[in-house]
Design a protein around this motif. Sequence first.
Motif, short mmCIF file in Angstrom:
data_model
loop_
_atom_site.label_atom_id
_atom_site.label_comp_id
_atom_site.label_asym_id
_atom_site.label_seq_id
_atom_site.Cartn_x
_atom_site.Cartn_y
_atom_site.Cartn_z
N GLN A 238 -29.81 64.96 97.20
CA GLN A 238 -29.91 64.80 98.65
C GLN A 238 -31.22 65.40 99.16
O GLN A 238 -31.88 64.82 100.01
N LEU A 239 -31.59 66.56 98.63
CA LEU A 239 -32.86 67.18 99.06
C LEU A 239 -34.03 66.28 98.69
O LEU A 239 -34.93 66.04 99.49
N LEU A 240 -33.98 65.77 97.48
CA LEU A 240 -35.04 64.86 97.02
C LEU A 240 -35.14 63.65 97.95
O LEU A 240 -36.23 63.23 98.35
N CYS A 241 -34.00 63.09 98.31
CA CYS A 241 -34.00 61.91 99.18
C CYS A 241 -34.62 62.22 100.53
O CYS A 241 -35.43 61.45 101.05
N LEU A 242 -34.25 63.35 101.11
CA LEU A 242 -34.75 63.65 102.45
C LEU A 242 -36.25 63.92 102.43
O LEU A 242 -36.96 63.62 103.39
N ILE A 243 -36.74 64.45 101.32
CA ILE A 243 -38.19 64.71 101.21
C ILE A 243 -38.95 63.40 100.94
O ILE A 243 -40.06 63.22 101.42
N ALA A 244 -38.32 62.50 100.20
CA ALA A 244 -39.09 61.34 99.72
C ALA A 244 -38.87 60.06 100.52
O ALA A 244 -39.66 59.14 100.43
N MET A 245 -37.80 59.99 101.30
CA MET A 245 -37.45 58.68 101.88
C MET A 245 -38.45 58.23 102.95
O MET A 245 -39.21 59.02 103.50
N GLU A 246 -38.45 56.93 103.20
CA GLU A 246 -39.24 56.38 104.29
C GLU A 246 -38.55 56.74 105.60
O GLU A 246 -37.36 57.05 105.62
N ALA A 247 -39.29 56.65 106.70
CA ALA A 247 -38.68 56.95 107.99
C ALA A 247 -37.66 55.88 108.34
O ALA A 247 -37.99 54.69 108.33
N GLY A 252 -29.51 57.36 112.42
CA GLY A 252 -28.15 56.84 112.50
C GLY A 252 -27.62 56.66 111.09
O GLY A 252 -28.40 56.58 110.13
N ALA A 253 -26.29 56.58 110.97
CA ALA A 253 -25.67 56.66 109.65
C ALA A 253 -26.23 55.64 108.66
O ALA A 253 -26.70 56.00 107.58
N ASP A 254 -26.21 54.36 109.00
CA ASP A 254 -26.63 53.40 107.99
C ASP A 254 -28.13 53.38 107.79
O ASP A 254 -28.60 53.23 106.66
N ALA A 255 -28.88 53.58 108.86
CA ALA A 255 -30.34 53.58 108.73
C ALA A 255 -30.78 54.70 107.78
O ALA A 255 -31.59 54.48 106.86
N VAL A 256 -30.23 55.88 107.94
CA VAL A 256 -30.62 57.01 107.09
C VAL A 256 -30.14 56.77 105.66
O VAL A 256 -30.88 56.95 104.68
N ARG A 257 -28.91 56.31 105.52
CA ARG A 257 -28.37 56.17 104.16
C ARG A 257 -29.02 55.01 103.40
O ARG A 257 -29.18 55.07 102.19
N ASP A 258 -29.44 53.98 104.13
CA ASP A 258 -30.17 52.89 103.46
C ASP A 258 -31.46 53.43 102.84
O ASP A 258 -31.81 53.08 101.71
N LEU A 261 -30.78 55.61 99.78
CA LEU A 261 -30.38 54.78 98.64
C LEU A 261 -31.61 54.18 97.93
O LEU A 261 -31.68 54.13 96.70
N LYS A 262 -32.61 53.77 98.72
CA LYS A 262 -33.81 53.18 98.11
C LYS A 262 -34.51 54.20 97.22
O LYS A 262 -35.05 53.86 96.18
N VAL A 263 -34.52 55.46 97.66
CA VAL A 263 -35.16 56.50 96.84
C VAL A 263 -34.41 56.64 95.51
O VAL A 263 -35.02 56.64 94.43
N ILE A 264 -33.09 56.73 95.59
CA ILE A 264 -32.32 56.94 94.36
C ILE A 264 -32.53 55.77 93.40
O ILE A 264 -32.71 55.95 92.20
N ARG A 265 -32.56 54.58 93.97
CA ARG A 265 -32.73 53.40 93.11
C ARG A 265 -34.12 53.33 92.51
O ARG A 265 -34.32 52.65 91.50
N ALA A 266 -35.08 53.99 93.14
CA ALA A 266 -36.46 53.94 92.62
C ALA A 266 -36.73 55.07 91.62
O ALA A 266 -37.83 55.16 91.07
N LEU A 267 -35.74 55.95 91.41
CA LEU A 267 -35.94 57.03 90.44
C LEU A 267 -36.05 56.47 89.02
O LEU A 267 -35.24 55.63 88.62
N GLN A 268 -37.03 56.96 88.31
CA GLN A 268 -37.27 56.51 86.93
C GLN A 268 -36.41 57.28 85.93
O GLN A 268 -36.01 58.42 86.23
N ALA A 431 -25.18 55.11 92.92
CA ALA A 431 -26.57 55.02 92.45
C ALA A 431 -27.00 56.35 91.82
O ALA A 431 -27.72 56.37 90.82
N ALA A 432 -26.53 57.45 92.40
CA ALA A 432 -26.91 58.76 91.85
C ALA A 432 -26.32 58.92 90.45
O ALA A 432 -26.98 59.42 89.54
N TRP A 433 -25.09 58.49 90.26
CA TRP A 433 -24.50 58.56 88.91
C TRP A 433 -25.21 57.60 87.96
O TRP A 433 -25.41 57.91 86.78
#
Length: 478
Positions: A238-247, A252-258, A261-268, A431-433
Amino acid sequence: IPVEEFDLVIFGGTGDLARRKILPGLFRRFLSGQMPKGARIIGAARADMNSDGYRQMIRDAIAEFGGDEASETDCIERFLAQLHYIPVDAKGDGGWRELHALIRFKVINAFYFSVAPSLFGDLAECLHRFNIADESSRVVVEKPFGRDLTTAKELNATLAEHFDEGQIYRIDHYLGKETVQNLMAVRFGNVLFEPLWNNHYVDHIQITVAETVGVGGRGAYYDTSGAMRDMVQNHMMQLLCLIAMEAPSVFGADAVRDEKLKVIRALQGIEPHHIVRGQYAATDDVPSYRDDAENSKSHTESFIALRCEIANWRWAGVPFYLRTGKKLKARTSEIAVVFKDLGHSIFPGDEKRHRNILTIQLQPNEGMQLQVTIKEPGPGGMRLIDVPLDMTFADALGPEADDVPDAYERLIMDVIRGDQTLFMRGDEVEAAWAWTDPLIEGWQARGDVPKVYDQGSAGPEDAMMMLHREGRRWREIK
Ligand code: BG6
């Protein structure tokens, strides 16, 4: 601002989390005037007890875990009067009719599943069979949300049989921490950082969550989990997502969580030499991890450090170093954004590397520091030194900084308000799992054995080496 009238049922209402966190937290909300006078909190568990017995149990719990506020004895009686208890049998019929009779269907209904995940399905099924939950009810669940992708999917599917995603509140208590929310305010409320927040200017990012406690007392659970499942898959992610995500377009709930999610899916994926796992050793008469876990052959990690990358335009090539562990030198959580070196120095003789570093201290001593380079005062010519621009929230905000609600208080009130922004969506957890599973399977297949580290240290030497090899170093844990 008081929230609307509610009935909150806590399954597992006699358990550790309820006594340590949930009820003391609700009491503090009561003291702050946020809990409406008519709100009801209904403890439900297997134990055979009446409401008076439950009130006594919670009075004791608040005295033990409630902090200074616990001395507000007048108020505590009024708070306890809003508590009820019903013994229920998650696997049978016992107690459900009584629960139905107690619930007021005209107010907000929330059901907190503070129980083992294996009971989620039974509880959800009974709530519907006895017409207690409907499409306006909210259900709150806690980690561990599965132990891998398969079990997380199963849990999501079980909940989805009975509730819509918009009714499910998956708690990650890190998101309830004031300073974690502040990450978003800093990033998206200032013009200063955004232009630099990318691979053109950022050299690397470090996220550290260091703890001084061991796993004594919960060793049996922890040994089946380890730092990766216990901390990285959820809180650190969660910390990683908040630091790395796009604005997001809006907070709002879905805007933030979308965006998360993109960050987690882009993790190598991660190469084996970019993961260091450790276990704390015994010192004198203080037990080792294996003693605490009561498993002399355990290969579970009480420390992990890893280097990951996010494959997108903003972050390609920027290492994110994550580390977390038990029995380390100090209790501290911080995020450090280390900016790149200046391409060229105009100051003759200045060979030292000067770097801007933005440090966000999550706990304790919440605050932010920006390391900047200035002239060393004195007649010795243009000699440069690095100094911190320091903003400790307690200094900047005064007493208000102390008056912040604990993570659980904040999150429970969000449930009542119907705001899911700070809760994890099902796809995010999966996605995190999906990222975590192959890493765990990888070290299991290799027969990787955690490195032993001294209690009170910064973790195994190999974790230091991982950064040294790349010409970097961890920030000191202090
Ligand atoms: C919990 C983990 O989720 O978070 C614990 O299970 C850990 O192992 C705890 O100690 C850390 O939370 P906090 O709020 O103390 O940083």
